[in-house]
Scaffold this motif. Sequence first.
Motif, mmCIF file in Angstrom:
data_model
loop_
_atom_site.group_PDB
_atom_site.id
_atom_site.type_symbol
_atom_site.label_atom_id
_atom_site.label_comp_id
_atom_site.label_asym_id
_atom_site.label_seq_id
_atom_site.Cartn_x
_atom_site.Cartn_y
_atom_site.Cartn_z
ATOM 1 N N ASP A 1 -18.564 14.443 -17.779
ATOM 2 C CA ASP A 1 -19.138 13.152 -17.395
ATOM 3 C C ASP A 1 -18.318 12.040 -18.056
ATOM 4 O OD1 ASP A 1 -19.991 13.030 -20.095
ATOM 5 O OD2 ASP A 1 -21.931 13.928 -19.569
ATOM 6 N N PHE A 2 -18.566 10.813 -17.604
ATOM 7 C CA PHE A 2 -17.758 9.690 -18.068
ATOM 8 C C PHE A 2 -17.918 9.410 -19.557
ATOM 9 C CE2 PHE A 2 -17.134 5.145 -18.905
ATOM 10 C CZ PHE A 2 -15.790 5.040 -18.558
ATOM 11 N N PRO A 3 -19.141 9.421 -20.125
ATOM 12 C CA PRO A 3 -19.262 9.140 -21.568
ATOM 13 C C PRO A 3 -18.434 10.083 -22.434
ATOM 14 C CG PRO A 3 -21.399 8.970 -20.522
ATOM 15 C CD PRO A 3 -20.469 9.547 -19.495
ATOM 16 N N LEU B 1 -15.772 11.788 -21.490
ATOM 17 C CA LEU B 1 -14.362 11.466 -21.228
ATOM 18 C C LEU B 1 -13.931 10.288 -22.092
ATOM 19 C CD1 LEU B 1 -11.683 11.589 -19.622
ATOM 20 C CD2 LEU B 1 -12.791 10.155 -17.877
ATOM 21 N N LEU B 2 -14.796 9.273 -22.164
ATOM 22 C CA LEU B 2 -14.489 8.089 -22.965
ATOM 23 C C LEU B 2 -14.388 8.444 -24.446
ATOM 24 C CD1 LEU B 2 -14.042 5.062 -22.407
ATOM 25 C CD2 LEU B 2 -16.454 4.690 -22.956
ATOM 26 N N VAL B 3 -15.295 9.290 -24.919
ATOM 27 C CA VAL B 3 -15.266 9.716 -26.324
ATOM 28 C C VAL B 3 -13.970 10.450 -26.632
ATOM 29 C CG1 VAL B 3 -16.308 11.298 -28.002
ATOM 30 C CG2 VAL B 3 -17.762 9.802 -26.633
ATOM 31 N N SER B 4 -13.546 11.321 -25.723
ATOM 32 C CA SER B 4 -12.315 12.080 -25.957
ATOM 33 C C SER B 4 -11.105 11.160 -26.009
ATOM 34 C CB SER B 4 -12.133 13.145 -24.875
ATOM 35 O OG SER B 4 -11.857 12.563 -23.608
ATOM 36 N N MET B 5 -11.084 10.140 -25.157
ATOM 37 C CA MET B 5 -9.961 9.203 -25.157
ATOM 38 C C MET B 5 -9.952 8.347 -26.421
ATOM 39 S SD MET B 5 -8.051 9.661 -22.481
ATOM 40 C CE MET B 5 -8.300 11.374 -22.959
ATOM 41 N N MET C 1 -12.877 16.102 -10.020
ATOM 42 C CA MET C 1 -14.204 15.803 -10.550
ATOM 43 C C MET C 1 -14.920 14.700 -9.784
ATOM 44 S SD MET C 1 -14.551 17.977 -12.942
ATOM 45 C CE MET C 1 -16.016 17.340 -13.751
ATOM 46 N N GLY C 2 -14.212 13.971 -8.941
ATOM 47 C CA GLY C 2 -14.837 12.944 -8.112
ATOM 48 C C GLY C 2 -15.097 11.626 -8.808
ATOM 49 N N PHE C 3 -14.450 11.377 -9.963
ATOM 50 C CA PHE C 3 -14.587 10.094 -10.640
ATOM 51 C C PHE C 3 -13.834 9.027 -9.843
ATOM 52 C CE2 PHE C 3 -15.633 11.212 -15.301
ATOM 53 C CZ PHE C 3 -16.333 12.334 -14.922
ATOM 54 N N SER C 4 -14.244 7.775 -10.016
ATOM 55 C CA SER C 4 -13.482 6.684 -9.409
ATOM 56 C C SER C 4 -12.213 6.445 -10.207
ATOM 57 C CB SER C 4 -14.313 5.402 -9.374
ATOM 58 O OG SER C 4 -14.483 4.874 -10.667
ATOM 59 N N ALA C 5 -11.166 5.997 -9.515
ATOM 60 C CA ALA C 5 -9.902 5.712 -10.199
ATOM 61 C C ALA C 5 -10.086 4.613 -11.234
ATOM 62 C CB ALA C 5 -8.834 5.309 -9.178
ATOM 63 N N THR C 6 -10.963 3.659 -10.940
ATOM 64 C CA THR C 6 -11.208 2.562 -11.878
ATOM 65 C C THR C 6 -11.799 3.082 -13.188
ATOM 66 O OG1 THR C 6 -11.577 1.009 -10.059
ATOM 67 C CG2 THR C 6 -12.416 0.378 -12.220
ATOM 68 N N ALA C 7 -12.753 4.011 -13.079
ATOM 69 C CA ALA C 7 -13.393 4.553 -14.275
ATOM 70 C C ALA C 7 -12.395 5.312 -15.140
ATOM 71 C CB ALA C 7 -14.549 5.464 -13.878
ATOM 72 N N VAL C 8 -11.567 6.138 -14.505
ATOM 73 C CA VAL C 8 -10.593 6.920 -15.271
ATOM 74 C C VAL C 8 -9.537 5.999 -15.879
ATOM 75 C CG1 VAL C 8 -8.944 8.826 -15.210
ATOM 76 C CG2 VAL C 8 -10.972 8.891 -13.754
ATOM 77 N N ALA C 9 -9.112 4.994 -15.108
ATOM 78 C CA ALA C 9 -8.129 4.040 -15.627
ATOM 79 C C ALA C 9 -8.695 3.290 -16.833
ATOM 80 C CB ALA C 9 -7.721 3.051 -14.541
ATOM 81 N N PHE C 10 -9.988 2.961 -16.784
ATOM 82 C CA PHE C 10 -10.627 2.278 -17.907
ATOM 83 C C PHE C 10 -10.621 3.182 -19.145
ATOM 84 C CE2 PHE C 10 -14.421 1.412 -20.483
ATOM 85 C CZ PHE C 10 -14.221 0.068 -20.772
#
Length: 402
Positions: free
Chosen positions: A98-100, A102-106, A41-50
Amino acid sequence: MAQSSGANHRGLMILLFFTFFMVMGFEMIMPLIIGYYVNTMGFSATAVAFALATRQFSQQGLAMVGGTLADRVDVRTLISIGVLLRSIGFVTLAFAKDFPLLLVSMILTGLGGVLFETPYQTAIATLTTERNRSRYYSLNNTITGIASTVGPLLGTLFLYLDFRAVCFGAAFCFMITFIISRFAMPPVVRVAPSYSVRSSLRAIGKDRPFLMLTLLMIIFWLAASQINLSFPLRIQELSGSADSVGMMFAVYAAVTTVLQYPLVSFMLRKYSPRQIVVIGIFIIAVALLLLSFINTTHMFLAVVVLFTLGFLLARPNQQTMAVAMANPQAMGMYLGVNSLGFALGSGFGAIIGGVFFDLATKTGLSMIPWFLFCAIAMVSMFGFILCKKLGQSPQLPEISTT
């Protein structure tokens, strides 16, 4: 807690099935998230780790909330709501582009864990006795080892179809646990009045032996959590291949599956849970020290076997000690506080492991992290040796219900 022995046995057997599907579903999806979102998906590792850290904080950081609810509400109801919420979280993940989202799912998966993790541990504590508790924890950990082996294999197979297939597969596993908890598990209901949260926190704050156990658990996890961080980094460094990491966890899971129950059962015939914890941590410390001198993949895997043996002895008996020392009036709250040992130890262990592994890489002194982790494990071991009252059922005062 009012339960017949027949209902207890049935409930414990059902919890083993629950454990298998819960762990398999979790391990099916979680190891694949960072690779998929970074590489595909091309996300940054920092974003996914967060996002992943947010899931961890949502669950472990709110463990006392789950514990408080477990002491007030039908545990079966809490567990069923929690696993249903986690299933919804994994379905949401299937559509997270998208990141938002992803964050909601986590966050959903983390909050689901709040509702079922400590209540699930409370159910085990309630349905077991002092005589069978350590053996049940070891059997439960054996099932966990099997599920931890099967889960990633299924996840990899589903990934050939699509990442959404992995998400739906994991969600399906938690829907099975929902059905099990809702319709098969006997209710575990408090018959005593609910305690005052303020009074129970005050009681825990004065319970020095229990707080000491939690502190020693934090120190223990600073070292033991390296199996998930420094170990994979080191074996990949030695082998030059990422495949060796999977091989390492396969060895870990195989040893756990085969030896967990018979090893703990044998040791319990000769030693107390506290003594077994000391022996287990000593083995872990020796394994960490040996890693300072290891320079081949095969030797590394042999040390992983040694480390695993120590962990198999230490972990289930630590759980037994925590239950034995908890005030039955507020079992969930006590277990919630004790779970902070894992949360804080694993969290800071990851930070310390990363910092010192980078330091070792820069300086060329590869033995530095392993000497440090060995020393940390020894501190924990001496704590368990010196605190002889750990694991004993104390005479605890009544906790106010107002």
